[in-house]
Design a protein around this motif. Sequence first.
Motif, mmCIF file in Angstrom:
data_model
loop_
_atom_site.group_PDB
_atom_site.id
_atom_site.type_symbol
_atom_site.label_atom_id
_atom_site.label_comp_id
_atom_site.label_asym_id
_atom_site.label_seq_id
_atom_site.Cartn_x
_atom_site.Cartn_y
_atom_site.Cartn_z
ATOM 1 N N THR A 199 73.786 22.310 9.455
ATOM 2 C CA THR A 199 74.987 23.148 9.431
ATOM 3 C C THR A 199 74.859 24.391 10.311
ATOM 4 O O THR A 199 75.828 25.147 10.447
ATOM 5 N N PRO A 235 76.313 21.507 14.594
ATOM 6 C CA PRO A 235 77.682 21.622 14.084
ATOM 7 C C PRO A 235 78.582 20.487 14.535
ATOM 8 O O PRO A 235 79.650 20.277 13.953
ATOM 9 N N HIS A 236 78.167 19.756 15.553
ATOM 10 C CA HIS A 236 78.957 18.655 16.100
ATOM 11 C C HIS A 236 78.662 17.330 15.400
ATOM 12 O O HIS A 236 79.288 16.319 15.723
ATOM 13 N N PRO A 257 79.150 25.951 10.734
ATOM 14 C CA PRO A 257 79.621 25.341 9.488
ATOM 15 C C PRO A 257 79.011 25.970 8.243
ATOM 16 O O PRO A 257 79.682 26.080 7.209
ATOM 17 N N TYR A 291 84.334 20.043 10.675
ATOM 18 C CA TYR A 291 82.928 19.646 10.623
ATOM 19 C C TYR A 291 82.742 18.422 9.736
ATOM 20 O O TYR A 291 82.068 17.453 10.117
ATOM 21 N N HIS A 325 84.474 18.650 14.850
ATOM 22 C CA HIS A 325 84.305 20.070 15.166
ATOM 23 C C HIS A 325 83.630 20.236 16.520
ATOM 24 O O HIS A 325 82.579 19.646 16.772
#
Length: 368
Positions: A156, A160-161, A210, A246, A251
């Motif tokens: 997180t 984040p992807h 995130p 996310y 995201h």
Amino acid sequence: MGGDFGGDQVAEAVEGSVALLRTAAGRDWDGVRAGRLEWSCRRTAEHISSDLIAYAGQLAGRATTAYVPFEIVMDDGTDNTGVVDVIETTGALFAAVVRTTPREVRAFHPYPFRSANREGFAAMGIAEVLLHAHDIAEGLQLTYEPPAALCEGVLTRIFPHVRPGPSPWRTLLWATGRGELPGRAPVTEWRWSNNLVIESERLTLQGVTPAAAADLRAGGTGGFEWIEGGPFEGTRDAAGMVLKAYEGGVHRPEWGVFVLVRRKDGRALGGMGFHGAPDEEGRAEVGYDLAENARGHGYATEALRALAAWALARDDVKLLLAAVDRSNTPSQGVISRAGFTRVSEDVEQYAYELHGMDRSLQLYAREA
């Protein structure tokens, strides 16, 4: 997902990996390949300590343009137990540096935006420890599974992807080309992603991870030190949008939310960002809010100019849009001073009909 993530977590990751490696210190590490790596188990163990001390050096030395030019070398004759001792020692040094580095300090790391803060470095260091301990364990046929909270903390913050999977550990292994997940193609190339920071004269616009988004949405601070009255509800709502993207695996961190942090005291003033990535025609929508105590000082205008300049300098952005309530005169002033102009009536009508824009809003645009 949210909350503090730093020295204690580094220490926990190192302690777990060291405990595992000590159980096999009497075995041949030089002649055994570490999992899917080209390296031997011995070289991989040495690499863990090199990463830990290098990250400690970046933060402690406040390096801003390159890696500090030094490396760690084992003494001749160092056995496997000695290598594990070095991992334990460099881990303790790195944990101490993370604990004592101020939140606003950023140091050089090449990917993807040329810097990371203490939380980002902690996540990268923990990832190196967990993943390479796994590689060695795989080579030596040992059982190893780190705590789920450490894996989730890494995902997180610097992945984040990556859409969350059935378990944080399995997801982290898949995301780094070390495992499989049902319904997902194998990963052959990967990079982690620290948060983007955009600078202006008085502010830094700090990308919300995130982990921070989850904390903000739950009523926390997101790890920021807010002025009285912050964060404003709009920032929490925007954080919820980041979290939803996310969890859906769509995201794109540079097109999320940024927290506006005042340089002089490190206080967070508000939020600003995008409603999503640019569409196929290069259009992206921006939004913003400030805590009430931060209004009237030009912060929103300054931040919006910086954010717009960053976005419009990209090849994939041709037009920025912003919808402002017709009765919100101060916000109309902000958007105008940032170089946006009212769009024509026919475009506004198009937005109403096609995109469902509320008729109480006025549409503003700034072109590349």
